[in-house]
Design a protein around this motif. Structure first.
Motif, PDB file in Angstrom:
ATOM      1  N   ILE A  50       0.853  -1.192   0.000  1.00 21.31           N
ATOM      2  CA  ILE A  50       0.000   0.000   0.000  1.00 21.31           C
ATOM      3  C   ILE A  50       0.884   1.236   0.000  1.00 21.31           C
ATOM      4  O   ILE A  50       1.799   1.362   0.820  1.00 21.31           O
ATOM      5  CB  ILE A  50      -0.907   0.031   1.250  1.00 21.31           C
ATOM      6  CG1 ILE A  50      -1.814  -1.188   1.280  1.00 21.31           C
ATOM      7  CG2 ILE A  50      -1.732   1.312   1.298  1.00 21.31           C
ATOM      8  CD1 ILE A  50      -2.350  -1.502   2.646  1.00 21.31           C
ATOM      9  N   ALA A  51       0.635   2.152  -0.928  1.00 18.77           N
ATOM     10  CA  ALA A  51       1.294   3.453  -0.922  1.00 18.77           C
ATOM     11  C   ALA A  51       0.334   4.454  -0.285  1.00 18.77           C
ATOM     12  O   ALA A  51      -0.819   4.566  -0.700  1.00 18.77           O
ATOM     13  CB  ALA A  51       1.649   3.883  -2.339  1.00 18.77           C
ATOM     14  N   ALA A  52       0.796   5.173   0.740  1.00 23.85           N
ATOM     15  CA  ALA A  52      -0.105   6.041   1.506  1.00 23.85           C
ATOM     16  C   ALA A  52       0.486   7.432   1.691  1.00 23.85           C
ATOM     17  O   ALA A  52       1.634   7.579   2.103  1.00 23.85           O
ATOM     18  CB  ALA A  52      -0.389   5.417   2.867  1.00 23.85           C
ATOM     19  N   HIS A  53      -0.312   8.433   1.371  1.00 20.08           N
ATOM     20  CA  HIS A  53       0.079   9.825   1.593  1.00 20.08           C
ATOM     21  C   HIS A  53      -0.988  10.492   2.459  1.00 20.08           C
ATOM     22  O   HIS A  53      -2.121  10.662   2.032  1.00 20.08           O
ATOM     23  CB  HIS A  53       0.205  10.560   0.255  1.00 20.08           C
ATOM     24  CG  HIS A  53       0.497  12.032   0.406  1.00 20.08           C
ATOM     25  ND1 HIS A  53       1.729  12.495   0.764  1.00 20.08           N
ATOM     26  CD2 HIS A  53      -0.302  13.126   0.261  1.00 20.08           C
ATOM     27  CE1 HIS A  53       1.702  13.826   0.821  1.00 20.08           C
ATOM     28  NE2 HIS A  53       0.472  14.224   0.524  1.00 20.08           N
ATOM     29  N   ASN A  54      -0.627  10.802   3.699  1.00 17.56           N
ATOM     30  CA  ASN A  54      -1.559  11.414   4.649  1.00 17.56           C
ATOM     31  C   ASN A  54      -2.847  10.594   4.788  1.00 17.56           C
ATOM     32  O   ASN A  54      -3.956  11.092   4.630  1.00 17.56           O
ATOM     33  CB  ASN A  54      -1.893  12.844   4.227  1.00 17.56           C
ATOM     34  CG  ASN A  54      -0.723  13.797   4.403  1.00 17.56           C
ATOM     35  OD1 ASN A  54       0.170  13.548   5.226  1.00 17.56           O
ATOM     36  ND2 ASN A  54      -0.709  14.874   3.644  1.00 17.56           N
ATOM     37  N   GLU A  55      -2.670   9.323   5.109  1.00 17.65           N
ATOM     38  CA  GLU A  55      -3.804   8.399   5.222  1.00 17.65           C
ATOM     39  C   GLU A  55      -3.966   7.879   6.652  1.00 17.65           C
ATOM     40  O   GLU A  55      -4.368   6.743   6.869  1.00 17.65           O
ATOM     41  CB  GLU A  55      -3.606   7.216   4.263  1.00 17.65           C
ATOM     42  CG  GLU A  55      -3.585   7.583   2.804  1.00 17.65           C
ATOM     43  CD  GLU A  55      -4.986   7.797   2.241  1.00 17.65           C
ATOM     44  OE1 GLU A  55      -5.948   7.800   3.036  1.00 17.65           O
ATOM     45  OE2 GLU A  55      -5.105   7.946   1.016  1.00 17.65           O
ATOM     46  N   PHE A  56      -3.684   8.710   7.644  1.00 14.03           N
ATOM     47  CA  PHE A  56      -3.724   8.285   9.040  1.00 14.03           C
ATOM     48  C   PHE A  56      -5.037   7.610   9.408  1.00 14.03           C
ATOM     49  O   PHE A  56      -5.056   6.498   9.942  1.00 14.03           O
ATOM     50  CB  PHE A  56      -3.473   9.491   9.956  1.00 14.03           C
ATOM     51  CG  PHE A  56      -3.739   9.214  11.409  1.00 14.03           C
ATOM     52  CD1 PHE A  56      -2.809   8.545  12.184  1.00 14.03           C
ATOM     53  CD2 PHE A  56      -4.936   9.611  11.999  1.00 14.03           C
ATOM     54  CE1 PHE A  56      -3.058   8.273  13.529  1.00 14.03           C
ATOM     55  CE2 PHE A  56      -5.196   9.351  13.333  1.00 14.03           C
ATOM     56  CZ  PHE A  56      -4.254   8.677  14.102  1.00 14.03           C
ATOM     57  N   GLN A  57      -6.156   8.273   9.129  1.00 10.92           N
ATOM     58  CA  GLN A  57      -7.458   7.739   9.534  1.00 10.92           C
ATOM     59  C   GLN A  57      -7.768   6.424   8.822  1.00 10.92           C
ATOM     60  O   GLN A  57      -8.263   5.475   9.430  1.00 10.92           O
ATOM     61  CB  GLN A  57      -8.551   8.773   9.250  1.00 10.92           C
ATOM     62  CG  GLN A  57      -8.514   9.999  10.162  1.00 10.92           C
ATOM     63  CD  GLN A  57      -8.782   9.652  11.625  1.00 10.92           C
ATOM     64  OE1 GLN A  57      -9.344   8.604  11.935  1.00 10.92           O
ATOM     65  NE2 GLN A  57      -8.372  10.520  12.519  1.00 10.92           N
ATOM     66  N   ASN A  58      -7.491   6.364   7.522  1.00 13.22           N
ATOM     67  CA  ASN A  58      -7.781   5.143   6.777  1.00 13.22           C
ATOM     68  C   ASN A  58      -6.894   3.979   7.215  1.00 13.22           C
ATOM     69  O   ASN A  58      -7.363   2.845   7.350  1.00 13.22           O
ATOM     70  CB  ASN A  58      -7.613   5.384   5.278  1.00 13.22           C
ATOM     71  CG  ASN A  58      -8.723   6.239   4.701  1.00 13.22           C
ATOM     72  OD1 ASN A  58      -9.862   6.187   5.152  1.00 13.22           O
ATOM     73  ND2 ASN A  58      -8.399   7.039   3.698  1.00 13.22           N
TER      74      ASN A  58
END
Length: 378
Positions: A50-58
């Motif tokens: 998974i590539a995540a940019h500012n995805e804290f909640q998810n």
């Protein structure tokens, strides 16, 4: 001459639509899917990427769900791509709880590459396992069999690509109905052509392939400058009828959070459609012929209805109206059956109306997306 032209346009539209709706889309809607059977001897390791940019909640919701999977050998790699929220802290806390969770942090993106492709490439390079299963931070697997079923064609049948479906959460309102319709139509395109041994795209929210193949072909070579397309353009370049399989099973799906405003949705779709202009010519035609025949059908049909209405030729009017009504019945049937088979749920309400609105959506948004130069991931 005008009447002949209208009949010609209408007739061509009908013929091509019948081919797509019954023969091509029908392969998905009306055939019996072959579900994968697990082979304990081929339960090799899998890395969920998974590539995540500012995805804290998810990520806070997703990570515990990923470790509920019923599969013996897997780990999870999350690429923290330049996040400025609490993603890094969350990953550190979660890695203490889940030993099979790993992460790598990207602090900047080189100028000559696009952010998502750079994040995906780095993530794939550090994956422990050769079988890589991709999804997004805002996606949730539909069952604890997701890993097992999505990776089965690659692990057991020596396929290069395993294509899955990712739907969106259902809610009230026109926008959500439209999202459900358009997502299912997109699935009918790439699933049906894959079942006809002519695959041309996949979606990164639910896609599996081998790390070794990705590295061997230098997957994003020639694509670094394109924002988006890390999933469909990669599949478009290398998928064939022999090396690609579709997993048609609701338990192998993921579900994403839909956009809640038209502005957010249009930005997302503009990015998705923009990548389409880089497809191979024959693959553009697969979508183009349906959309062109769709336009010909409605423009010719409405033109004939207006002509015969003004002329008060009610017998011909009813013939044209009957053909339009029959096609609408077929469309509703195809979508209802496809939704049940792909998602295990009912299709969006008012499919016949949404089908008509697609006439303007594809040509307007498609043209804007084709010419856009301000496409961004995040």
């Amino acid at each position: 001459m005008g009447l002949f032209l209208l009949w010609f346009i209408f007739g061509v539209g009908i013929l091509i639509q019948v081919v797509y709706l019954l023969l091509i889309f029908g392969r998905t809607s009306f055939s019996k899917p072959t579900k994968a059977h697990s082979d304990p001897q081929k339960e090799e390791g899998v890395t969920v990427l998974i590539a995540a940019h500012n995805e804290f909640q998810n990520l806070k919701t997703l990570i515990p769900k990923l470790f509920e999977q019923d599969y013996p050998k897997y780990d999870v790699m999350i690429v923290n791509d330049r996040s400025t929220d609490r993603t890094k802290r969350l990953l550190e806390e979660m890695m203490a709880i889940y030993p099979r969770l790993r992460s790598v942090t990207i602090k900047y993106t080189p100028n000559h590459v696009t952010a998502k492709k750079f994040a995906m490439t780095l993530g794939i390079k550090v994956c422990k396992n050769d079988v890589v299963l991709l999804t997004d931070a805002d996606c949730i697997p539909n069952s604890d069999q997701w890993i097992r079923k999505m990776t089965a064609p690659v692990r057991q049948n020596d396929k290069t690509f395993s294509l899955g479906y990712s739907g969106y959460e259902k809610s009230s309102g026109f926008l959500n109905s439209w999202i459900q319709f358009e997502t299912l139509l997109t699935a009918l395109y790439y699933i049906s052509f894959s079942l006809w041994k002519a695959p041309f795209m996949g979606i990164g929210r639910n896609l599996c392939y081998r790390k070794s193949f990705f590295m061997e072909v230098k997957a994003f070579k020639g694509l670094w400058h394109i924002e988006g397309g890390d999933d469909d353009l990669f599949v478009n370049q290398y998928a064939t009828g022999k090396n690609t399989a579709v997993v048609l099973d609701p338990d192998a799906n993921t579900t994403s959070k839909p956009k809640t405003t038209f502005k957010e949705y249009l930005v997302q779709k503009k990015r998705h459609l923009h990548a389409g202009k880089y497809y191979r010519g024959e693959d553009k035609q697969k979508i183009g012929f349906f959309s062109l025949s769709h336009a010909l059908f409605w423009l010719g049909g409405l033109g004939l209805l207006i002509y015969f209405g003004i002329d008060q030729s009610w017998e011909q009017f009813l013939i044209v109206f009957g053909i339009i009504l029959l096609r609408s019945v077929i469309v509703v049937s195809v979508f209802a059956s496809a939704s049940k088979k792909i998602q295990g749920t009912k299709a969006a309400k008012n499919v016949w109306m949404l089908d008509f609105l697609y006439l303007g959506y594809f040509w307007v948004l498609g043209t804007i997306s084709h010419q856009a130069k301000d496409i961004q991931w995040k």
